[in-house]
Design a protein around this motif. Sequence first.
Motif, PDB file in Angstrom:
ATOM      1  N   PHE A 161       0.839  -1.190   0.000  1.00  0.00           N
ATOM      2  CA  PHE A 161       0.000   0.000   0.000  1.00  0.00           C
ATOM      3  C   PHE A 161       0.879   1.246   0.000  1.00  0.00           C
ATOM      4  O   PHE A 161       1.904   1.290   0.686  1.00  0.00           O
ATOM      5  CB  PHE A 161      -0.890   0.030   1.242  1.00  0.00           C
ATOM      6  N   PRO A 162       0.477   2.291  -0.739  1.00  0.00           N
ATOM      7  CA  PRO A 162       1.204   3.568  -0.629  1.00  0.00           C
ATOM      8  C   PRO A 162       0.963   4.169   0.736  1.00  0.00           C
ATOM      9  O   PRO A 162      -0.004   3.822   1.431  1.00  0.00           O
ATOM     10  CB  PRO A 162       0.565   4.413  -1.745  1.00  0.00           C
ATOM     11  N   VAL A 163       1.834   5.068   1.146  1.00  0.00           N
ATOM     12  CA  VAL A 163       1.759   5.619   2.499  1.00  0.00           C
ATOM     13  C   VAL A 163       0.417   6.298   2.768  1.00  0.00           C
ATOM     14  O   VAL A 163      -0.076   6.302   3.900  1.00  0.00           O
ATOM     15  CB  VAL A 163       2.931   6.595   2.753  1.00  0.00           C
ATOM     16  N   GLU A 164      -0.227   6.855   1.707  1.00  0.00           N
ATOM     17  CA  GLU A 164      -1.500   7.551   1.909  1.00  0.00           C
ATOM     18  C   GLU A 164      -2.582   6.608   2.430  1.00  0.00           C
ATOM     19  O   GLU A 164      -3.506   7.032   3.118  1.00  0.00           O
ATOM     20  CB  GLU A 164      -1.974   8.183   0.594  1.00  0.00           C
ATOM     21  N   SER A 165      -2.482   5.332   2.057  1.00  0.00           N
ATOM     22  CA  SER A 165      -3.457   4.352   2.544  1.00  0.00           C
ATOM     23  C   SER A 165      -2.770   3.260   3.354  1.00  0.00           C
ATOM     24  O   SER A 165      -3.293   2.159   3.499  1.00  0.00           O
ATOM     25  CB  SER A 165      -4.217   3.738   1.358  1.00  0.00           C
ATOM     26  N   GLY A 166      -1.607   3.589   3.892  1.00  0.00           N
ATOM     27  CA  GLY A 166      -0.807   2.613   4.623  1.00  0.00           C
ATOM     28  C   GLY A 166      -1.436   2.098   5.901  1.00  0.00           C
ATOM     29  O   GLY A 166      -1.084   1.020   6.370  1.00  0.00           O
ATOM     30  N   THR A 167      -2.400   2.847   6.453  1.00  0.00           N
ATOM     31  CA  THR A 167      -3.047   2.369   7.676  1.00  0.00           C
ATOM     32  C   THR A 167      -3.847   1.091   7.420  1.00  0.00           C
ATOM     33  O   THR A 167      -4.206   0.393   8.377  1.00  0.00           O
ATOM     34  CB  THR A 167      -3.985   3.448   8.251  1.00  0.00           C
ATOM     35  N   GLN A 168      -4.108   0.774   6.143  1.00  0.00           N
ATOM     36  CA  GLN A 168      -4.778  -0.488   5.828  1.00  0.00           C
ATOM     37  C   GLN A 168      -3.942  -1.686   6.273  1.00  0.00           C
ATOM     38  O   GLN A 168      -4.465  -2.778   6.483  1.00  0.00           O
ATOM     39  CB  GLN A 168      -5.046  -0.588   4.327  1.00  0.00           C
ATOM     40  N   GLY A 169      -2.619  -1.455   6.392  1.00  0.00           N
ATOM     41  CA  GLY A 169      -1.752  -2.526   6.863  1.00  0.00           C
ATOM     42  C   GLY A 169      -2.139  -3.032   8.236  1.00  0.00           C
ATOM     43  O   GLY A 169      -1.834  -4.173   8.601  1.00  0.00           O
ATOM     44  N   GLY A 170      -2.827  -2.197   9.015  1.00  0.00           N
ATOM     45  CA  GLY A 170      -3.254  -2.589  10.348  1.00  0.00           C
ATOM     46  C   GLY A 170      -4.322  -3.662  10.356  1.00  0.00           C
ATOM     47  O   GLY A 170      -4.625  -4.229  11.402  1.00  0.00           O
ATOM     48  N   ARG A 171      -4.898  -3.948   9.200  1.00  0.00           N
ATOM     49  CA  ARG A 171      -5.931  -4.983   9.110  1.00  0.00           C
ATOM     50  C   ARG A 171      -5.351  -6.350   8.744  1.00  0.00           C
ATOM     51  O   ARG A 171      -6.087  -7.322   8.652  1.00  0.00           O
ATOM     52  CB  ARG A 171      -6.964  -4.579   8.051  1.00  0.00           C
ATOM     53  N   TRP A 172      -4.045  -6.381   8.496  1.00  0.00           N
ATOM     54  CA  TRP A 172      -3.406  -7.605   8.036  1.00  0.00           C
ATOM     55  C   TRP A 172      -2.621  -8.252   9.179  1.00  0.00           C
ATOM     56  O   TRP A 172      -2.207  -7.585  10.127  1.00  0.00           O
ATOM     57  CB  TRP A 172      -2.476  -7.319   6.867  1.00  0.00           C
ATOM     58  N   ALA A 173      -2.404  -9.552   9.064  1.00  0.00           N
ATOM     59  CA  ALA A 173      -1.678 -10.280  10.117  1.00  0.00           C
ATOM     60  C   ALA A 173      -0.234  -9.817  10.217  1.00  0.00           C
ATOM     61  O   ALA A 173       0.331  -9.738  11.305  1.00  0.00           O
ATOM     62  CB  ALA A 173      -1.738 -11.786   9.843  1.00  0.00           C
ATOM     63  N   PHE A 174       0.365  -9.496   9.078  1.00  0.00           N
ATOM     64  CA  PHE A 174       1.761  -9.065   9.040  1.00  0.00           C
ATOM     65  C   PHE A 174       1.856  -7.778   8.221  1.00  0.00           C
ATOM     66  O   PHE A 174       1.223  -7.653   7.168  1.00  0.00           O
ATOM     67  CB  PHE A 174       2.648 -10.135   8.388  1.00  0.00           C
ATOM     68  N   ALA A 175       2.653  -6.837   8.698  1.00  0.00           N
ATOM     69  CA  ALA A 175       2.822  -5.583   7.965  1.00  0.00           C
ATOM     70  C   ALA A 175       4.152  -4.944   8.336  1.00  0.00           C
ATOM     71  O   ALA A 175       4.621  -5.074   9.475  1.00  0.00           O
ATOM     72  CB  ALA A 175       1.672  -4.617   8.260  1.00  0.00           C
ATOM     73  N   LEU A 176       4.740  -4.268   7.364  1.00  0.00           N
ATOM     74  CA  LEU A 176       6.006  -3.571   7.613  1.00  0.00           C
ATOM     75  C   LEU A 176       6.047  -2.304   6.773  1.00  0.00           C
ATOM     76  O   LEU A 176       5.852  -2.337   5.560  1.00  0.00           O
ATOM     77  CB  LEU A 176       7.198  -4.462   7.266  1.00  0.00           C
ATOM     78  N   GLN A 177       6.297  -1.180   7.430  1.00  0.00           N
ATOM     79  CA  GLN A 177       6.377   0.113   6.763  1.00  0.00           C
ATOM     80  C   GLN A 177       7.825   0.430   6.396  1.00  0.00           C
ATOM     81  O   GLN A 177       8.749   0.183   7.185  1.00  0.00           O
ATOM     82  CB  GLN A 177       5.830   1.206   7.688  1.00  0.00           C
ATOM     83  N   SER A 178       8.016   0.971   5.212  1.00  0.00           N
ATOM     84  CA  SER A 178       9.358   1.360   4.785  1.00  0.00           C
ATOM     85  C   SER A 178       9.228   2.454   3.722  1.00  0.00           C
ATOM     86  O   SER A 178       8.120   2.898   3.395  1.00  0.00           O
ATOM     87  CB  SER A 178      10.135   0.144   4.245  1.00  0.00           C
ATOM     88  N   LYS A 179      10.346   2.880   3.165  1.00  0.00           N
ATOM     89  CA  LYS A 179      10.309   3.931   2.139  1.00  0.00           C
ATOM     90  C   LYS A 179      11.631   3.987   1.379  1.00  0.00           C
ATOM     91  O   LYS A 179      12.658   3.527   1.885  1.00  0.00           O
ATOM     92  CB  LYS A 179      10.002   5.284   2.772  1.00  0.00           C
ATOM     93  N   PRO A 180      11.558   4.542   0.141  1.00  0.00           N
ATOM     94  CA  PRO A 180      10.376   4.973  -0.610  1.00  0.00           C
ATOM     95  C   PRO A 180       9.876   3.863  -1.533  1.00  0.00           C
ATOM     96  O   PRO A 180      10.478   2.793  -1.612  1.00  0.00           O
ATOM     97  CB  PRO A 180      10.931   6.121  -1.439  1.00  0.00           C
ATOM     98  N   ILE A 181       8.760   4.107  -2.215  1.00  0.00           N
ATOM     99  CA  ILE A 181       8.342   3.266  -3.330  1.00  0.00           C
ATOM    100  C   ILE A 181       9.190   3.672  -4.526  1.00  0.00           C
ATOM    101  O   ILE A 181       9.194   4.846  -4.915  1.00  0.00           O
ATOM    102  CB  ILE A 181       6.837   3.425  -3.620  1.00  0.00           C
ATOM    103  N   ILE A 182       9.924   2.737  -5.099  1.00  0.00           N
ATOM    104  CA  ILE A 182      10.853   3.082  -6.186  1.00  0.00           C
ATOM    105  C   ILE A 182      10.304   2.773  -7.571  1.00  0.00           C
ATOM    106  O   ILE A 182      10.752   3.354  -8.559  1.00  0.00           O
ATOM    107  CB  ILE A 182      12.217   2.386  -5.997  1.00  0.00           C
ATOM    108  N   ILE A 183       9.350   1.842  -7.636  1.00  0.00           N
ATOM    109  CA  ILE A 183       8.710   1.504  -8.906  1.00  0.00           C
ATOM    110  C   ILE A 183       7.204   1.613  -8.718  1.00  0.00           C
ATOM    111  O   ILE A 183       6.652   1.087  -7.747  1.00  0.00           O
ATOM    112  CB  ILE A 183       9.059   0.078  -9.375  1.00  0.00           C
ATOM    113  N   LEU A 184       6.539   2.287  -9.653  1.00  0.00           N
ATOM    114  CA  LEU A 184       5.087   2.420  -9.616  1.00  0.00           C
ATOM    115  C   LEU A 184       4.547   2.172 -11.014  1.00  0.00           C
ATOM    116  O   LEU A 184       4.942   2.847 -11.973  1.00  0.00           O
ATOM    117  CB  LEU A 184       4.686   3.811  -9.133  1.00  0.00           C
ATOM    118  N   ASN A 185       3.668   1.175 -11.134  1.00  0.00           N
ATOM    119  CA  ASN A 185       3.074   0.827 -12.431  1.00  0.00           C
ATOM    120  C   ASN A 185       4.134   0.601 -13.509  1.00  0.00           C
ATOM    121  O   ASN A 185       3.996   1.064 -14.648  1.00  0.00           O
ATOM    122  CB  ASN A 185       2.093   1.909 -12.877  1.00  0.00           C
ATOM    123  N   GLY A 186       5.207  -0.092 -13.125  1.00  0.00           N
ATOM    124  CA  GLY A 186       6.229  -0.465 -14.083  1.00  0.00           C
ATOM    125  C   GLY A 186       7.271   0.581 -14.372  1.00  0.00           C
ATOM    126  O   GLY A 186       8.212   0.334 -15.141  1.00  0.00           O
TER     127      GLY A 186
END
Length: 275
Positions: free
Chosen positions: A148-173
Amino acid sequence: MKGIFKKLFLPAHLILLLATAQIAYAGTAYSDFTRYHPVQTHKLGGNAEVVTHRFGEYQLVEVFIPATQALVTVHELKVKGTAAEAYEQITSENTLAVVGGGFYGYDSSGNETPIGLTRENNVRKVAFIPWSSGGVLASDGMGDVKIFPVESGTQGGRWAFALQSKPIIILNGNVDVSRNQRDSDFNRVAVGLTREGDILILGLFHVFGQAGTLVQFSRIYKDVADKRGVKILRALAMDGGAGAQIHIPQMKKSFGDTGLSYFPNAIRFELAPRR
């Protein structure tokens, strides 16, 4: 013969021009990668594989795992030592790879501590941070993985495992980072996913830890993905420098800095049972 060995003196502007030309043609991780270099392939379980490249002073490691063939889990480690010591405790006979995880900072006592959302087995270990960039890798531990991008990263809280990091280096190829003043040469690792769920892990390493900038690494990542014929929806960079690690138990090899460091967490990729 007198006078044959006279010293040659060049004007200052010519000396500067020659020095500039040498810098311009000095090798970089990306320019060296684009030249012919040795490549070796090692098959893992299922259809997963590891491909290693050696070019100039660099080593590139790519791990490709087709969709649904890996169980992805996040582990809080908080280990001071070597990467091998840190990852040994979460390695099993079915482990395809262990990858260095997110970032760490320092608490009020000056001790290292993980930062950024970390969830392990449905337990939140570290809270989400509203960074201006980056994202969250999330997994149900049973084969479904998202970034998930950081703007919707709180969705990670609904998953069993999650890890936040940065940055996203590739987007849509496409490469999604640009050069900035803090973009220096470091060892790098990133984890990327296609829409179908294929996983592409890439690590760029240098004997002195000066592998490449984020821009160079991202361009290499895109080239590797393009050559494989896969379109990466998002690729998330993990911590760089000493934290940039890829451990492949079946090869009995670890790629990255072998010195002592602090390892806050890691991502494990286990071979999924056949369905």
